[in-house]
Design an enzyme around this catalytic site. Structure first.
Site, PDB file in Angstrom:
ATOM      1  N   ASP A  32       0.848  -1.185   0.000  1.00  0.00           N
ATOM      2  CA  ASP A  32       0.000   0.000   0.000  1.00  0.00           C
ATOM      3  C   ASP A  32       0.892   1.247   0.000  1.00  0.00           C
ATOM      4  O   ASP A  32       1.913   1.311   0.680  1.00  0.00           O
ATOM      5  CB  ASP A  32      -0.903  -0.010   1.246  1.00  0.00           C
ATOM      6  N   ASN A  88     -13.124  -3.113   2.627  1.00  0.00           N
ATOM      7  CA  ASN A  88     -14.173  -2.098   2.622  1.00  0.00           C
ATOM      8  C   ASN A  88     -15.033  -2.206   1.360  1.00  0.00           C
ATOM      9  O   ASN A  88     -14.505  -2.343   0.257  1.00  0.00           O
ATOM     10  CB  ASN A  88     -13.533  -0.710   2.681  1.00  0.00           C
ATOM     11  N   GLN A  95     -14.560   2.672   1.567  1.00  0.00           N
ATOM     12  CA  GLN A  95     -13.888   2.284   0.321  1.00  0.00           C
ATOM     13  C   GLN A  95     -13.566   3.534  -0.497  1.00  0.00           C
ATOM     14  O   GLN A  95     -14.425   4.403  -0.676  1.00  0.00           O
ATOM     15  CB  GLN A  95     -14.786   1.341  -0.496  1.00  0.00           C
ATOM     16  N   HIS A 101     -10.392  -5.116  -3.128  1.00  0.00           N
ATOM     17  CA  HIS A 101      -9.063  -5.390  -2.572  1.00  0.00           C
ATOM     18  C   HIS A 101      -9.217  -5.782  -1.109  1.00  0.00           C
ATOM     19  O   HIS A 101     -10.127  -5.313  -0.427  1.00  0.00           O
ATOM     20  CB  HIS A 101      -8.118  -4.194  -2.718  1.00  0.00           C
ATOM     21  N   HIS A 103      -7.123  -5.709   2.384  1.00  0.00           N
ATOM     22  CA  HIS A 103      -5.948  -5.174   3.079  1.00  0.00           C
ATOM     23  C   HIS A 103      -5.368  -6.251   4.003  1.00  0.00           C
ATOM     24  O   HIS A 103      -6.114  -6.872   4.772  1.00  0.00           O
ATOM     25  CB  HIS A 103      -6.337  -4.002   3.977  1.00  0.00           C
TER      26      HIS A 103
HETATM   27  P1  5GP Z   1      -9.834   1.468   0.528  1.00  0.00           P
HETATM   28  O1  5GP Z   1      -9.971   2.747   1.327  1.00  0.00           O
HETATM   29  O2  5GP Z   1     -10.516   1.598  -0.816  1.00  0.00           O
HETATM   30  O3  5GP Z   1     -10.205   0.235   1.268  1.00  0.00           O
HETATM   31  O4  5GP Z   1      -8.282   1.327   0.289  1.00  0.00           O
HETATM   32  C1  5GP Z   1      -7.594   1.867  -0.785  1.00  0.00           C
HETATM   33  C2  5GP Z   1      -6.120   1.716  -0.458  1.00  0.00           C
HETATM   34  O5  5GP Z   1      -5.386   1.842  -1.648  1.00  0.00           O
HETATM   35  C3  5GP Z   1      -5.604   2.804   0.498  1.00  0.00           C
HETATM   36  O6  5GP Z   1      -5.010   2.157   1.642  1.00  0.00           O
HETATM   37  C4  5GP Z   1      -4.574   3.558  -0.331  1.00  0.00           C
HETATM   38  O7  5GP Z   1      -3.451   3.933   0.415  1.00  0.00           O
HETATM   39  C5  5GP Z   1      -4.207   2.550  -1.417  1.00  0.00           C
HETATM   40  N1  5GP Z   1      -3.847   3.140  -2.692  1.00  0.00           N
HETATM   41  C6  5GP Z   1      -4.545   4.083  -3.386  1.00  0.00           C
HETATM   42  N2  5GP Z   1      -3.924   4.363  -4.561  1.00  0.00           N
HETATM   43  C7  5GP Z   1      -2.820   3.583  -4.594  1.00  0.00           C
HETATM   44  C8  5GP Z   1      -1.783   3.426  -5.558  1.00  0.00           C
HETATM   45  O8  5GP Z   1      -1.736   4.058  -6.610  1.00  0.00           O
HETATM   46  N3  5GP Z   1      -0.810   2.504  -5.268  1.00  0.00           N
HETATM   47  C9  5GP Z   1      -0.812   1.784  -4.105  1.00  0.00           C
HETATM   48  N4  5GP Z   1       0.197   0.927  -3.918  1.00  0.00           N
HETATM   49  N5  5GP Z   1      -1.781   1.911  -3.180  1.00  0.00           N
HETATM   50  C10 5GP Z   1      -2.769   2.803  -3.419  1.00  0.00           C
END
Ligand code: 5GP
Ligand code: ZN
Length: 137
Positions: A32, A88, A95, A101, A103
């Protein structure tokens, strides 16, 4: 199926480079960009599914087996004391990237990551209401 404007489609399929720790025909797992703790990684399917509700059933099974395998690797190699799986679905649930995805968040004693909620209480009325709505007949 892939979506043109989806960043995780591009990352999962190697169109955009990522810090990949695992890859197979179905998934890529990469670090991440804004980790909650040291080693925070994301299991991302190569095909586009917006969330858990859309995710293919076979991939649902595979994703948990993979989480177990990589979680064990994190325990061994990072010496973490615990592991959170966070997944999420929908804006209301936090989300921010609308491609499924999972985590993998290694936890260390007193890491301060603060993945928690304020515990409420289950009243008898709500308990009955929920049982009538959600429990199988
Ligand atoms: P969500 O909030 O949708 O469950 O999690 C999205 C996750 O994706 C966040 O923890 C954020 O840091 C990660 N993320 C967003 N854009 C990128 C990216 O371009 N590269 C990587 N490696 N992680 C990302
Ligand atoms: Zn996508």
């Amino acid at each position: 199926m892939r979506e043109d404007n989806c960043i995780f489609c591009k990352l999962a399929n190697g169109e955009i480079p990522s810090a990949t720790i695992y890859e197979d025909e179905d998934f890529r797992v990469f670090l991440d960009l804004n980790p909650a703790t040291k080693g925070h990684a994301l299991i991302v399917p190569k095909e586009h599914y917006a969330n858990l509700f859309e995710l293919d059933e076979e991939l649902c099974k595979k994703v948990m087996v993979l989480a177990k395998k990589l979680g064990r690797r994190m325990k061994e190699k990072l010496g973490c004391d615990g592991l959170n799986l966070v997944q999420n679905n929908g804006e209301a649930a936090g989300q921010t990237v609308f491609h499924f995805h999972l985590h993998l968040i290694p936890r260390y004693k007193e890491d301060g990551a603060g993945i928690s909620w304020k515990p409420g209480s289950l009243t008898p009325e709500t308990r009955e209401e929920l049982l009538s709505l959600l429990a199988e007949d």
